[in-house]
Motif scaffolding. Structure first.
Motif, PDB file in Angstrom:
ATOM      1  N   GLY A  57      -2.412  -9.157   6.637  1.00 14.81           N
ATOM      2  CA  GLY A  57      -2.227  -8.561   5.374  1.00 14.81           C
ATOM      3  C   GLY A  57      -3.476  -8.456   4.728  1.00 14.81           C
ATOM      4  N   TYR A  58      -3.722  -7.523   3.972  1.00 14.20           N
ATOM      5  CA  TYR A  58      -4.791  -7.104   3.086  1.00 14.20           C
ATOM      6  C   TYR A  58      -4.483  -6.695   1.709  1.00 14.20           C
ATOM      7  CZ  TYR A  58      -9.248  -5.547   1.265  1.00 14.20           C
ATOM      8  OH  TYR A  58     -10.490  -5.253   0.336  1.00 14.20           O
ATOM      9  N   PRO A  62      -5.670  -5.195  -8.017  1.00 14.35           N
ATOM     10  CA  PRO A  62      -4.588  -5.791  -8.753  1.00 14.35           C
ATOM     11  C   PRO A  62      -3.698  -6.590  -7.760  1.00 14.35           C
ATOM     12  CG  PRO A  62      -4.320  -3.473  -8.562  1.00 14.35           C
ATOM     13  CD  PRO A  62      -5.606  -3.964  -8.123  1.00 14.35           C
ATOM     14  N   ARG A  63      -3.925  -6.538  -6.565  1.00 11.85           N
ATOM     15  CA  ARG A  63      -2.823  -7.430  -5.693  1.00 11.85           C
ATOM     16  C   ARG A  63      -1.524  -7.086  -5.811  1.00 11.85           C
ATOM     17  NH1 ARG A  63      -6.854  -9.530  -3.163  1.00 11.85           N
ATOM     18  NH2 ARG A  63      -8.371 -11.023  -4.186  1.00 11.85           N
ATOM     19  N   ASN A  64      -1.153  -5.815  -6.042  1.00 11.62           N
ATOM     20  CA  ASN A  64       0.111  -5.345  -6.137  1.00 11.62           C
ATOM     21  C   ASN A  64       0.547  -4.713  -4.686  1.00 11.62           C
ATOM     22  OD1 ASN A  64      -0.989  -2.927  -5.926  1.00 11.62           O
ATOM     23  ND2 ASN A  64      -0.157  -1.844  -7.967  1.00 11.62           N
ATOM     24  N   ARG A  65      -0.079  -4.473  -3.723  1.00  8.74           N
ATOM     25  CA  ARG A  65       0.399  -4.353  -2.381  1.00  8.74           C
ATOM     26  C   ARG A  65      -0.436  -5.247  -1.435  1.00  8.74           C
ATOM     27  NH1 ARG A  65      -0.110   0.471  -5.238  1.00  8.74           N
ATOM     28  NH2 ARG A  65       1.850   1.647  -5.394  1.00  8.74           N
ATOM     29  N   ALA A  66       0.132  -5.339  -0.389  1.00  9.88           N
ATOM     30  CA  ALA A  66      -0.371  -5.888   0.977  1.00  9.88           C
ATOM     31  C   ALA A  66      -0.361  -4.906   2.006  1.00  9.88           C
ATOM     32  CB  ALA A  66       0.251  -7.195   1.264  1.00  9.88           C
ATOM     33  N   PHE A  67      -1.615  -4.259   2.484  1.00  8.93           N
ATOM     34  CA  PHE A  67      -1.605  -3.446   3.628  1.00  8.93           C
ATOM     35  C   PHE A  67      -1.759  -4.432   4.774  1.00  8.93           C
ATOM     36  CE2 PHE A  67      -3.204  -1.184  -0.066  1.00  8.93           C
ATOM     37  CZ  PHE A  67      -2.849  -0.039  -0.058  1.00  8.93           C
ATOM     38  N   GLY A  81       5.202  -4.214  -1.158  1.00 11.22           N
ATOM     39  CA  GLY A  81       4.828  -4.530  -2.853  1.00 11.22           C
ATOM     40  C   GLY A  81       4.777  -5.950  -2.930  1.00 11.22           C
ATOM     41  N   LEU A  82       3.906  -6.510  -3.676  1.00 11.99           N
ATOM     42  CA  LEU A  82       3.681  -8.086  -3.890  1.00 11.99           C
ATOM     43  C   LEU A  82       4.298  -8.369  -5.383  1.00 11.99           C
ATOM     44  CD1 LEU A  82       0.309  -8.475  -2.159  1.00 11.99           C
ATOM     45  CD2 LEU A  82       2.695  -8.936  -1.179  1.00 11.99           C
ATOM     46  N   THR A  83       4.294  -7.300  -6.292  1.00  9.58           N
ATOM     47  CA  THR A  83       4.435  -7.786  -7.570  1.00  9.58           C
ATOM     48  C   THR A  83       5.872  -7.402  -7.841  1.00  9.58           C
ATOM     49  OG1 THR A  83       3.895  -5.763  -8.651  1.00  9.58           O
ATOM     50  CG2 THR A  83       2.116  -7.430  -8.182  1.00  9.58           C
ATOM     51  N   GLU A  84       6.267  -7.760  -9.119  1.00  7.75           N
ATOM     52  CA  GLU A  84       7.765  -7.583  -9.524  1.00  7.75           C
ATOM     53  C   GLU A  84       7.953  -6.197  -9.854  1.00  7.75           C
ATOM     54  OE1 GLU A  84       9.960  -8.002 -13.819  1.00  7.75           O
ATOM     55  OE2 GLU A  84       9.216 -10.071 -12.845  1.00  7.75           O
ATOM     56  N   GLU A  85       7.053  -5.340 -10.039  1.00  4.65           N
ATOM     57  CA  GLU A  85       6.688  -3.838 -10.344  1.00  4.65           C
ATOM     58  C   GLU A  85       7.101  -3.137  -8.877  1.00  4.65           C
ATOM     59  OE1 GLU A  85       2.906  -1.294 -11.080  1.00  4.65           O
ATOM     60  OE2 GLU A  85       3.884  -1.812 -12.970  1.00  4.65           O
ATOM     61  N   THR A  86       6.491  -3.682  -7.940  1.00  2.00           N
ATOM     62  CA  THR A  86       6.483  -2.976  -6.683  1.00  2.00           C
ATOM     63  C   THR A  86       7.032  -3.803  -5.497  1.00  2.00           C
ATOM     64  OG1 THR A  86       4.275  -4.327  -5.913  1.00  2.00           O
ATOM     65  CG2 THR A  86       3.993  -2.214  -7.105  1.00  2.00           C
ATOM     66  N   GLU A  87       7.889  -4.726  -5.604  1.00  4.45           N
ATOM     67  CA  GLU A  87       8.457  -5.628  -4.717  1.00  4.45           C
ATOM     68  C   GLU A  87       9.553  -4.997  -3.804  1.00  4.45           C
ATOM     69  OE1 GLU A  87       9.954  -9.508  -6.339  1.00  4.45           O
ATOM     70  OE2 GLU A  87      11.364  -8.300  -7.606  1.00  4.45           O
TER      71      GLU A  87
END
Length: 122
Positions: A57-58, A62-67, A81-87
């Motif tokens: 993962g990369y 803002p670290r809201n996604r991991a590719f 998604g990594l954040t509450e907004e994008t999970e």
């Protein structure tokens, strides 16, 4: 109708519950370099078939996604998604589906670099 795709070596597989209406080409700094055509969805509509250790993962900015890319063949397979907004969000790389599935699909341009809006109408 369920669709399936995978990385080149088959270590990372995914299954979509429904056919996508379009593929998204994003011009942000990472997507432009990856050359992926994304299929965005809610997490429950896509099933990943791999172990967490099968991908690298990369995340940046803002670290809201991991590719994620396959650790064996290097194909970028999806982002999560990594954040509450994008999970609850996930996208898979549509280019990993069979060519016959993606050839008829419209490609929509998304301005992820500046406006975070589609540049065309759906």
């Amino acid at each position: 109708m369920s669709l399936s795709g995978s990385c080149h070596c088959g270590t990372v597989k995914f299954h979509l519950e429904a056919s996508p209406n379009w593929l998204t080409a994003c011009n942000c700094s990472i997507c432009r370099r990856l050359g992926a055509l994304w299929i965005h969805s809610e997490y429950q509509q896509i099933t990943l078939e791999c172990q967490p250790s099968d991908t690298l993962g990369y995340s940046f900015g803002p670290r809201n996604r991991a590719f994620h890319s396959c650790i064996l063949c290097g194909c970028t397979t999806h982002w999560e998604g990594l954040t509450e907004e994008t999970e609850t969000k996930i996208a898979v790389n549509g280019l990993l589906l069979p060519a016959s599935v993606i050839e008829p699909l419209k490609i929509r341009r998304f301005d992820g670099a500046e406006t975070c809006q589609y540049l065309d109408k759906a």
